[in-house]
Design an enzyme around this catalytic site. Structure first.
Site, PDB file in Angstrom:
ATOM      1  N   ASP A 151      46.651  47.501  38.126  1.00 18.67           N
ATOM      2  CA  ASP A 151      46.523  47.776  36.689  1.00 18.67           C
ATOM      3  C   ASP A 151      47.404  46.821  35.880  1.00 18.67           C
ATOM      4  OD1 ASP A 151      44.844  49.868  37.309  1.00 18.67           O
ATOM      5  OD2 ASP A 151      46.377  51.410  37.102  1.00 18.67           O
ATOM      6  N   ASN A 180      41.490  42.650  45.205  1.00 18.73           N
ATOM      7  CA  ASN A 180      42.552  42.314  46.143  1.00 18.73           C
ATOM      8  C   ASN A 180      41.915  41.716  47.397  1.00 18.73           C
ATOM      9  OD1 ASN A 180      41.723  44.471  47.885  1.00 18.73           O
ATOM     10  ND2 ASN A 180      43.004  45.904  46.742  1.00 18.73           N
ATOM     11  N   MET A 181      42.729  41.306  48.342  1.00 20.25           N
ATOM     12  CA  MET A 181      42.201  40.567  49.487  1.00 20.25           C
ATOM     13  C   MET A 181      41.249  41.411  50.325  1.00 20.25           C
ATOM     14  SD  MET A 181      42.291  37.534  50.579  1.00 20.25           S
ATOM     15  CE  MET A 181      41.557  36.715  52.000  1.00 20.25           C
ATOM     16  N   SER A 182      41.572  42.670  50.531  1.00 21.06           N
ATOM     17  CA  SER A 182      40.700  43.520  51.342  1.00 21.06           C
ATOM     18  C   SER A 182      39.376  43.767  50.635  1.00 21.06           C
ATOM     19  CB  SER A 182      41.395  44.847  51.672  1.00 21.06           C
ATOM     20  OG  SER A 182      41.690  45.573  50.492  1.00 21.06           O
ATOM     21  N   GLU A 183      39.409  43.944  49.311  1.00 21.94           N
ATOM     22  CA  GLU A 183      38.173  44.124  48.541  1.00 21.94           C
ATOM     23  C   GLU A 183      37.325  42.856  48.566  1.00 21.94           C
ATOM     24  OE1 GLU A 183      39.887  47.303  45.202  1.00 21.94           O
ATOM     25  OE2 GLU A 183      40.069  45.148  44.891  1.00 21.94           O
TER      26      GLU A 183
END
Length: 475
Positions: free
Chosen positions: A264, A195-198
């Site tokens: 998921d 995701n964007m934060s990751e």
């Protein structure tokens, strides 16, 4: 009408990773405890669902696709509950039950559809020998069209690099929803879905789409990936591959109720579509549609084929989306009968960028419905050269149809849409750029019918050519 299918007749997927049990306690909250400033919940219902890698497998099974699950659980009530859940959905459960560790369990307490508290019961499976998982993978991998490594940082995937190499040797695509910032662990994987934060935790803050593309392509090169899909919450998702244009998809979520398990669902549908032989663009489109469904549900959830079918053709049922010419004529006629003002524009829209999005939003504001006519691939080649288009017609129309500003998308094979515009006769014909109104294809037909023609400006610096140059410069 151009359609994507939610039926995966040739897919078979193997899931390996951190298996969990999600427990939910539902109850009413009417008062504050006299013992502490916390709400008192009167429990009225209890539910158990598969979580982590098990939820990934459940998502795939819910699409009526054969799936096997490998992982680690405990010899306890939670493990037995998981086994019962998996068997009830025809999932091949090959999880290893250990007497030394409990099954990872997450208990959520909810009231009035709001999560009040989460309790985690886990020791993790770090430093637990995973030789048996690796050996089982080597035995079975060739029977599957895709491998999902579901990493929640609980220790099951300590041998993840060896697992990736096993799949590569067998020629099976490996998809991973990564955990943490050590992407070196995932070197050689086919596709990562951070995701964007990751993503930003690894590459640093990205101020705009161009920087996401630049840093994403570098990450692909650094870790020998085939592709990268960055999920961007309300901004949709972006697919990146070396030497190919970025593929942006806007979100399809109408209402976000609970994001539990949404990642998921994305990787489940992606892997299933890839295992079925679908192109990456179509796989992402389907995954994006599925995510839009699942975030509208409470808790860890799955998507059925019917729900996915409705989502990918959500506008078809009301006469919107990607239409053939005769279907568009009927839809426009009905809209005009309702007194709606029809706006029409056209273009190649080869690589959709912020300038396009802004232009289409401004065009939509000028009326009640917006039609976008799109050049076919052969038409683009004649206009732009043999190296274009970068994205094929289906991909270009799919992205346009996903925009909130666009009501109808229709292809045309000629060099200009003059004939099509003369058939549709919109109330307002719009074109972006430095044209004079009389130079715009179809303007005479629109004026003759009492309509208007208007020229809108693109944002400065935004062009498909500039995007292509940036991609080439990043090689």
């Amino acid at each position: 009408m151009i359609q994507y299918s939610s039926k995966f007749n040739n897919a078979k997927v193997l899931v390996l990773g951190d298996v969990m049990l999600d427990r939910y306690w539902f109850g009413a909250t009417n008062r504050i405890s006299p013992e502490a400033p916390v709400p008192v919940v009167k429990v009225q219902g209890i539910e158990e669902r598969a979580g982590g890698a098990a939820n990934v497998a459940m998502n795939i099974a819910s699409l009526s696709v054969p799936v096997a699950l490998h992982g680690l659980i405990g010899q306890d009530d939670a493990g037995r509950a998981l086994d019962k859940l998996l068997n009830s959905h025809n999932i091949q459960n090959h999880c290893v039950a250990l007497d030394s560790h409990p099954t990872i369990t997450k208990l959520r307490i909810l009231s009035r559809h709001q999560q009040l508290l989460r309790l985690d019961f886990e020791e993790g499976f770090h430093h637990v020998a995973s030789d048996s998982l690796l050996a089982k993978l080597e035995q079975e991998i060739t029977a599957y069209g895709a491998l999902i490594l579901s990493d929640y940082g609980k220790g099951t995937l300590e041998s993840v690099q060896q697992m990736i190499q096993v799949a590569r040797k067998a020629g099976v695509p490996t998809l991973i929803d990564p955990k943490g910032t050590d992407f070196e662990r995932y070197r050689g994987a086919t596709l990562l879905t951070p995701n964007m934060s990751e993503f930003e935790a690894v590459v640093g803050h990205c101020k705009d789409d161009d920087e996401i593309v630049e840093k994403g392509l570098k990450l692909i090169a650094d870790f020998e990936l085939t592709a990268l899909l960055v999920t961007r919450s309300e901004k949709g998702m972006t697919l990146l591959r070396p030497n190919q244009a970025p593929f942006h998809l806007p979100t399809q979520a109408k209402e976000v109720y609970d994001v539990t398990g949404a990642g998921d669902t994305v990787i489940s549908v992606l892997a299933t579509a890839i295992a079925d032989g679908r192109p990456y663009e179509e796989a992402c489109y389907l995954a994006n549609a599925a995510a839009g469904v699942v975030v509208g549900k409470l808790g860890t959830s799955t998507v059925t084929p019917t729900e996915l079918e409705n989502a990918i053709h959500h506008r078809e049922e009301t006469g919107f989306g990607i239409l053939a010419e005769d279907e568009l004529k009927r839809a426009v006629e009905q809209a005009k009968q309702r007194g709606e003002k029809i706006v029409m524009t056209n273009g190649c829209f080869d690589i959709l960028h912020p300038g396009h999005v802004s232009y289409l939003e401004n065009a939509r504001k000028l009326g009640d419905r917006l039609i976008v006519a799109v050049n076919t691939d052969e038409s683009v080649k004649r206009l732009k050269g043999e190296s274009r288009p970068i994205n094929d017609l289906n991909a270009r129309m799919a992205v346009l149809a996903g925009l909130a500003s666009v009501d109808w998308v229709v292809p045309f094979a000629e060099d200009t849409p003059q004939r099509l515009i003369g058939e549709i006769l919109p109330n307002l014909l719009v074109k972006g750029g430095d044209y004079k109104p009389e130079e715009i294809a179809g303007s005479q037909e629109v004026w003759a019918n009492g309509g208007e023609v208007k020229v809108l400006n693109f944002e400065n610096g935004c062009s498909t050519t500039n995007v292509i140059k940036k991609i080439q410069a990043s090689k």
